[in-house]
Design a protein around this motif. Structure first.
Motif, PDB file in Angstrom:
ATOM      1  N   ASN A 248      98.314  29.532  44.089  1.00  0.00           N
ATOM      2  CA  ASN A 248      97.452  28.439  44.545  1.00  0.00           C
ATOM      3  C   ASN A 248      95.992  28.716  44.222  1.00  0.00           C
ATOM      4  O   ASN A 248      95.120  27.960  44.618  1.00  0.00           O
ATOM      5  N   THR A 249      95.724  29.810  43.517  1.00  0.00           N
ATOM      6  CA  THR A 249      94.355  30.212  43.197  1.00  0.00           C
ATOM      7  C   THR A 249      93.980  29.734  41.798  1.00  0.00           C
ATOM      8  O   THR A 249      94.737  29.907  40.852  1.00  0.00           O
ATOM      9  N   TRP A 250      92.796  29.160  41.703  1.00  0.00           N
ATOM     10  CA  TRP A 250      92.267  28.670  40.430  1.00  0.00           C
ATOM     11  C   TRP A 250      90.898  29.285  40.181  1.00  0.00           C
ATOM     12  O   TRP A 250      90.092  29.400  41.099  1.00  0.00           O
ATOM     13  N   VAL A 251      90.644  29.662  38.955  1.00  0.00           N
ATOM     14  CA  VAL A 251      89.330  30.129  38.526  1.00  0.00           C
ATOM     15  C   VAL A 251      88.909  29.245  37.357  1.00  0.00           C
ATOM     16  O   VAL A 251      89.643  29.129  36.368  1.00  0.00           O
ATOM     17  N   VAL A 252      87.756  28.622  37.505  1.00  0.00           N
ATOM     18  CA  VAL A 252      87.237  27.734  36.464  1.00  0.00           C
ATOM     19  C   VAL A 252      85.885  28.287  36.015  1.00  0.00           C
ATOM     20  O   VAL A 252      84.993  28.491  36.839  1.00  0.00           O
ATOM     21  N   GLN A 253      85.752  28.534  34.718  1.00  0.00           N
ATOM     22  CA  GLN A 253      84.484  29.014  34.168  1.00  0.00           C
ATOM     23  C   GLN A 253      83.956  27.975  33.189  1.00  0.00           C
ATOM     24  O   GLN A 253      84.686  27.507  32.312  1.00  0.00           O
ATOM     25  N   LEU A 254      82.689  27.642  33.352  1.00  0.00           N
ATOM     26  CA  LEU A 254      82.027  26.724  32.428  1.00  0.00           C
ATOM     27  C   LEU A 254      81.294  27.561  31.392  1.00  0.00           C
ATOM     28  O   LEU A 254      80.446  28.388  31.741  1.00  0.00           O
ATOM     29  N   GLU A 255      81.618  27.345  30.131  1.00  0.00           N
ATOM     30  CA  GLU A 255      80.949  28.083  29.057  1.00  0.00           C
ATOM     31  C   GLU A 255      79.475  27.691  29.012  1.00  0.00           C
ATOM     32  O   GLU A 255      79.119  26.530  29.187  1.00  0.00           O
TER      33      GLU A 255
ATOM     34  N   TYR B 295      93.547  38.067  38.233  1.00  0.00           N
ATOM     35  CA  TYR B 295      94.440  38.155  37.070  1.00  0.00           C
ATOM     36  C   TYR B 295      95.652  37.238  37.211  1.00  0.00           C
ATOM     37  O   TYR B 295      96.218  36.774  36.228  1.00  0.00           O
ATOM     38  N   ASP B 296      96.059  36.972  38.456  1.00  0.00           N
ATOM     39  CA  ASP B 296      97.269  36.182  38.690  1.00  0.00           C
ATOM     40  C   ASP B 296      96.955  34.748  39.122  1.00  0.00           C
ATOM     41  O   ASP B 296      97.802  34.058  39.691  1.00  0.00           O
ATOM     42  N   ALA B 297      95.750  34.272  38.821  1.00  0.00           N
ATOM     43  CA  ALA B 297      95.338  32.905  39.144  1.00  0.00           C
ATOM     44  C   ALA B 297      95.517  31.995  37.927  1.00  0.00           C
ATOM     45  O   ALA B 297      95.675  32.463  36.793  1.00  0.00           O
ATOM     46  N   HIS B 298      95.470  30.714  38.154  1.00  0.00           N
ATOM     47  CA  HIS B 298      95.327  29.750  37.064  1.00  0.00           C
ATOM     48  C   HIS B 298      93.915  29.955  36.531  1.00  0.00           C
ATOM     49  O   HIS B 298      92.953  29.923  37.293  1.00  0.00           O
ATOM     50  N   ARG B 299      93.759  30.152  35.223  1.00  0.00           N
ATOM     51  CA  ARG B 299      92.450  30.420  34.635  1.00  0.00           C
ATOM     52  C   ARG B 299      92.093  29.315  33.652  1.00  0.00           C
ATOM     53  O   ARG B 299      92.864  29.016  32.751  1.00  0.00           O
ATOM     54  N   VAL B 300      90.921  28.720  33.861  1.00  0.00           N
ATOM     55  CA  VAL B 300      90.472  27.586  33.064  1.00  0.00           C
ATOM     56  C   VAL B 300      89.079  27.889  32.518  1.00  0.00           C
ATOM     57  O   VAL B 300      88.179  28.268  33.269  1.00  0.00           O
ATOM     58  N   TYR B 301      88.923  27.730  31.211  1.00  0.00           N
ATOM     59  CA  TYR B 301      87.647  27.962  30.542  1.00  0.00           C
ATOM     60  C   TYR B 301      87.232  26.643  29.896  1.00  0.00           C
ATOM     61  O   TYR B 301      87.823  26.210  28.906  1.00  0.00           O
ATOM     62  N   VAL B 302      86.235  25.978  30.489  1.00  0.00           N
ATOM     63  CA  VAL B 302      85.783  24.678  29.984  1.00  0.00           C
ATOM     64  C   VAL B 302      84.744  24.923  28.895  1.00  0.00           C
ATOM     65  O   VAL B 302      83.696  25.520  29.136  1.00  0.00           O
ATOM     66  N   LYS B 303      85.053  24.482  27.684  1.00  0.00           N
ATOM     67  CA  LYS B 303      84.173  24.689  26.534  1.00  0.00           C
ATOM     68  C   LYS B 303      82.929  23.805  26.631  1.00  0.00           C
ATOM     69  O   LYS B 303      82.975  22.681  27.121  1.00  0.00           O
ATOM     70  N   TYR B 304      81.828  24.353  26.115  1.00  0.00           N
ATOM     71  CA  TYR B 304      80.531  23.682  26.143  1.00  0.00           C
ATOM     72  C   TYR B 304      80.246  23.047  24.791  1.00  0.00           C
ATOM     73  O   TYR B 304      80.309  23.731  23.760  1.00  0.00           O
ATOM     74  N   CYS B 305      79.936  21.760  24.803  1.00  0.00           N
ATOM     75  CA  CYS B 305      79.647  21.092  23.521  1.00  0.00           C
ATOM     76  C   CYS B 305      78.760  19.872  23.687  1.00  0.00           C
ATOM     77  O   CYS B 305      78.647  19.068  22.770  1.00  0.00           O
ATOM     78  N   ASP B 306      78.127  19.727  24.839  1.00  0.00           N
ATOM     79  CA  ASP B 306      77.407  18.487  25.122  1.00  0.00           C
ATOM     80  C   ASP B 306      75.889  18.587  25.026  1.00  0.00           C
ATOM     81  O   ASP B 306      75.205  17.588  25.163  1.00  0.00           O
ATOM     82  N   GLY B 307      75.347  19.782  24.812  1.00  0.00           N
ATOM     83  CA  GLY B 307      73.915  19.939  24.639  1.00  0.00           C
ATOM     84  C   GLY B 307      73.094  19.832  25.911  1.00  0.00           C
ATOM     85  O   GLY B 307      71.872  19.872  25.850  1.00  0.00           O
TER      86      GLY B 307
END
Length: 138
Positions: A30-37, A85-97
């Motif tokens: 149930n753990t999520w990690v979201v990183q914004l590039e 390490y055992d979480a849902h891992r999301v890396y949101v790519k940066y492209c909007d300036g």
């Protein structure tokens, strides 16, 4: 694996779709990690147009289908990332300036300026829509 966003307003500077990379946990979680590039702002139309042709921070066209999330909170290694390490891992790519803050549908560049290398006539500052759609998709 990459997940390109489908909403037409969730686009990079050049109009290509925004996207995120997702790594599933090794077991139910149930753990999520979201990183914004990060990537820094572009401060002029010239800088922004340059990014659409020469930088992954302006277009998703050359992003690979997979990205090894191996550092910090994105790592799937228990040794490197004991907390997530055992979480849902999301890396949101940066492209909007504009650091996922822009909400301008599209802005016409100066039509009198020389447009070389097929650079777009319109720039899309849609970072807020990219972030909103990524979270909605998850």
């Amino acid at each position: 694996h990459i997940h390109k966003l489908e909403r037409p307003d969730s686009v990079c500077l050049d109009g290509s779709p925004g996207a995120f990379y997702y790594a599933a946990p090794p077991k139910a979680s149930n753990t999520w990690v979201v990183q914004l590039e990060g990537g820094g702002w572009c401060y002029s139309r010239g800088q922004c147009r340059w990014r659409t042709q020469h930088s992954p921070t302006g277009s998703s066209n050359d992003w690979p289908p997979t990205l090894e999330l191996q550092f910090g909170p994105m790592s799937g290694s228990r040794l490197v990332n004991p907390d997530f390490y055992d979480a849902h891992r999301v890396y949101v790519k940066y492209c909007d300036g504009g650091s996922f803050a822009g909400d301008v549908h599209d802005t016409e560049t100066n039509p009198k300026q020389s447009m070389t290398n097929d650079s777009p006539r319109r720039l899309h500052f849609r970072g807020r829509a990219i972030l909103r759609e990524a979270i909605r998709t998850l």
